[in-house]
Design an enzyme around this catalytic site. Structure first.
Site, short mmCIF file in Angstrom:
data_model
loop_
_atom_site.label_atom_id
_atom_site.label_comp_id
_atom_site.label_asym_id
_atom_site.label_seq_id
_atom_site.Cartn_x
_atom_site.Cartn_y
_atom_site.Cartn_z
N THR A 69 0.86 -1.21 0.15
CA THR A 69 0.04 0.09 -0.06
C THR A 69 0.83 1.26 0.07
OG1 THR A 69 -1.66 -1.23 1.30
CG2 THR A 69 -1.83 1.12 1.12
N GLY A 90 -7.41 -1.41 14.93
CA GLY A 90 -6.25 -1.25 15.18
C GLY A 90 -5.60 -2.04 13.87
N CYS A 147 -2.86 -1.56 8.99
CA CYS A 147 -3.47 -0.99 7.90
C CYS A 147 -4.23 0.40 8.18
CB CYS A 147 -4.20 -1.72 7.01
SG CYS A 147 -3.37 -3.22 6.31
P1 NAD Z 1 5.21 -7.53 6.69
O1 NAD Z 1 6.00 -6.63 7.47
O2 NAD Z 1 4.33 -8.66 7.22
O3 NAD Z 1 6.18 -8.35 5.76
C1 NAD Z 1 6.87 -7.50 4.65
C2 NAD Z 1 8.06 -8.36 4.51
O4 NAD Z 1 8.93 -7.63 3.49
C3 NAD Z 1 9.09 -8.54 5.75
O5 NAD Z 1 8.97 -10.08 5.71
C4 NAD Z 1 10.44 -7.92 5.38
O6 NAD Z 1 11.40 -8.62 5.89
C5 NAD Z 1 10.28 -8.12 3.86
N1 NAD Z 1 11.15 -7.06 3.01
C6 NAD Z 1 11.33 -5.60 3.41
N2 NAD Z 1 12.24 -5.24 2.35
C7 NAD Z 1 12.59 -6.34 1.45
C8 NAD Z 1 13.47 -6.19 0.71
N3 NAD Z 1 14.23 -5.33 0.08
N4 NAD Z 1 13.43 -7.51 -0.20
C9 NAD Z 1 12.77 -8.57 0.32
N5 NAD Z 1 11.85 -8.61 1.35
C10 NAD Z 1 11.78 -7.62 2.05
O7 NAD Z 1 4.13 -6.69 5.96
P2 NAD Z 1 2.47 -6.89 5.39
O8 NAD Z 1 1.58 -6.98 6.47
O9 NAD Z 1 2.66 -8.14 4.47
O10 NAD Z 1 2.31 -5.64 4.42
C11 NAD Z 1 2.91 -5.63 3.39
C12 NAD Z 1 2.29 -4.53 2.32
O11 NAD Z 1 0.84 -4.82 2.07
C13 NAD Z 1 2.29 -3.03 3.25
O12 NAD Z 1 2.15 -1.76 2.52
C14 NAD Z 1 0.86 -3.09 3.64
O13 NAD Z 1 0.21 -1.84 3.88
C15 NAD Z 1 0.03 -3.61 2.66
N6 NAD Z 1 -1.15 -4.60 2.97
C16 NAD Z 1 -1.10 -5.28 4.23
C17 NAD Z 1 -2.56 -6.08 4.67
C18 NAD Z 1 -2.29 -6.62 5.84
O14 NAD Z 1 -3.68 -7.04 6.28
N7 NAD Z 1 -1.27 -7.06 6.42
C19 NAD Z 1 -3.44 -6.11 3.78
C20 NAD Z 1 -3.60 -5.13 2.48
C21 NAD Z 1 -2.19 -4.40 2.33
#
Ligand code: NAD
Length: 486
Positions: free
Chosen positions: A123, A284, A287
């Site tokens: 996002t 909470g 997001c």
């Molecule tokens: P997260 O923190 O669980 O996972 C992110 C992962 O990316 C981590 O494991 C981290 O080590 C890895 N990472 C960071 N930099 C990296 C790189 N250069 N190369 C390889 N890996 C790398 O995050 P998430 O909850 O999966 O969210 C990811 C994105 O999706 C965010 O932008 C979030 O806003 C969006 N999003 C999340 C949700 C949710 O419910 N969690 C829902 C919709 C959208």
């Protein structure tokens, strides 16, 4: 297709698992070596229901592998997803460092052997797709200064709408798929990749049933900016809807109405819809707060006033602390009192503690001099690891959390809490005060169990009136949810 997914968090790992289940060959990449080692050993580093079972099937179907080496995986991929975190900076802006690093690394890794689409699933603020494109180009120029024009790629936005705890269902049977790009070639490529999902041409995994209303998934093709904006606007709207229910709950408490009845009454209006109208301690998670703040920041950059968004955030954070007020109304003094919190994760069926109301509550209670006991079915280890300085007492179950407590607060509506023996809880407490932060319990059952019960948006005076009536008419059964019979 060959697909690389960068970031194996809640979004990246679920995306990889689902695409491999549909028959694509997927490589999941992360910089976190511990996560990759666990995945290579068949362990799942996050708690998400059904994900472990799906990963087993995905490995047998399209195939899924895990690596820390972005170069090889990106070079062999037709489609590269970026699913890294975009956490908030102190000023509310999104921290794009992980996204920028991933984009540059992709640029350095890809060659001219094939056309690729780079999809931003993280996002990100409007305009980030353009930033990704510029950074990939920079990476290409660094690695291949002479051949940079031969390397063909397009950038697309494919925002994610999954809910943690229901991520597999949401990803295999989504309400819609949004694809944003200025390149028709990229949109065609991605439509092909998503075709089995759009047409629902796959057998659901044995542990899931396809919802009867899901026959074809709407595919919404937009510009990059619109796709990026759709994600923020969706989350802002959902956050606002919950905030509305919470604000109405405050009024209901004063006028003697019950918020659960009121929201059922309005939710049946098809223009409003029943979901996201549950009053409680507020939302909470990773997001809503971060995305609303980020949208506020973007709007401010463009000189746009967003009063609804500002109010929505303020209502939510005030709502969490309403619990403290409820405890003060009953106990007067919180110093030296013991308060039990049931639930730590920001919602049930996840171990995610990002922006979890329980943590804010625990910190506030500790600052006020209270002792805090906590229990969560899944998120205790994550909490200990993430918050080593949080001086709470971790308990083995809900019953031990209640022992000798002066107040018990239901923070997360885990389903195991629905079946608690309320009498056993109440009897073990020093003062039987129950603040039901999610309106999970039946007030009359809690009252009968001996609790001074208070929900959110349920009439405050009900318990007291019933108690005094009970004193007057001892031995006569009184129900809090029916006419009082004396
Ligand atoms: P997260 O923190 O669980 O996972 C992110 C992962 O990316 C981590 O494991 C981290 O080590 C890895 N990472 C960071 N930099 C990296 C790189 N250069 N190369 C390889 N890996 C790398 O995050 P998430 O909850 O999966 O969210 C990811 C994105 O999706 C965010 O932008 C979030 O806003 C969006 N999003 C999340 C949700 C949710 O419910 N969690 C829902 C919709 C959208």
């Amino acid at each position: 297709m060959n697909i690389a997914v960068i970031g194996t968090g809640y979004v990246g790992l679920v995306t990889g698992a689902c695409l491999a289940y549909l028959g694509h060959r997927v490589t999941c990449i992360d910089v976190d070596e511990t996560k990759i080692k666990m995945l290579q050993n068949g362990e799942v580093p996050i708690y998400e229901p059904l994900l472990d079972q799906l990963l087993v099937l995905s490995a047998q179907r399209g195939g899924i592998s895990y690596t820390t080496a972005l170069d090889g995986a990106a070079a062999e991929a037709d489609v590269i997803f970026i699913a890294v975190g975009t956490p908030p900076l102190p000023n509310g802006e999104s921290n794009l460092t992980y996204l920028e690093n991933a984009a540059k690394s992709i640029g350095r890794a890809i060659d001219s052997s094939r056309y690729r689409v780079i999809i931003n699933k993280s996002t990100v603020p409007v305009g980030s797709g353009n930033l990704v494109e510029a950074l990939v180009r920079e990476g290409i120029r660094e690695a291949h200064p002479e051949k940079d024009r031969d390397i063909q790629f397009d950038v697309a936005s494919n925002p994610e709408f999954l809910r943690e705890g229901r991520a597999i269902v949401d990803s295999l049977f989504p309400d819609r798929i949004v694809l944003g790009s200025s390149s028709s070639r990229a949109l065609e490529h991605l439509s092909k990749m998503y075709e089995p999902l759009v047409a629902q041409q796959f057998d659901p995994p044995p542990f899931l049933t396809r919802p009867s209303n899901v026959t074809r998934v709407p595919l919404v093709s937009t510009t990059l900016q619109s796709a990026e904006m759709i994600k923020y606007a969706s989350n802002a709207f959902l956050a606002m809807k919950i905030g509305f229910a919470n604000e109405m709950a405050g009024v209901c408490e004063r006028v003697g109405a019950d918020i659960t009845e009121v929201m059922r009454g309005i939710g049946l209006d098809s223009r409003i819809g029943a979901q996201f109208l549950s009053a409680g301690l507020g939302w909470g998670g990773s997001c809503f707060g971060k995305d609303t703040q980020s949208l506020l920041h973007t709007a401010a950059e463009y000189g746009v006033q967003t009063r609804l968004l500002e109010a929505s955030l303020a209502v939510n954070y005030a709502q969490r602390l309403a619990v403290i007020q409820k405890l003060q109304e009953r106990l007067y003094i919180l110093k030296g009192r013991t308060i039990g919190l049931l639930g730590l994760a920001f919602k049930p069926d996840t171990d995610d503690l990002r922006d979890a109301p329980a943590l804010q509550l625990a910190e506030k209670l500790l600052r006020m001099g209270a002792r805090v006991k906590v229990y969560d079915p899944i998120a205790m280890d994550a909490c200990k690891k993430l918050n080593p300085d949080l001086h709470v007492q971790y308990c083995s179950d809900a019953y031990s959390t209640a022992v000798e407590a002066h107040g018990l607060v239901l923070v997360t509506e885990w389903s195991e809490f629905r079946h608690l023996d309320l009498k056993r809880l109440a009897d073990s407490m020093t003062q039987s005060i129950l603040i039901d932060g999610r309106n999970l319990f039946d007030p009359s059952a809690a009252f009968k169990a001996g609790f001074d019960y208070s929900g959110i948006g349920r009439p405050v005076s009900l318990n007291r009136e019933l108690r005094s009536l009970q004193k007057l008419h001892e031995g006569i059964e009184i129900s809090a949810d029916a006419d009082v019979k004396v």
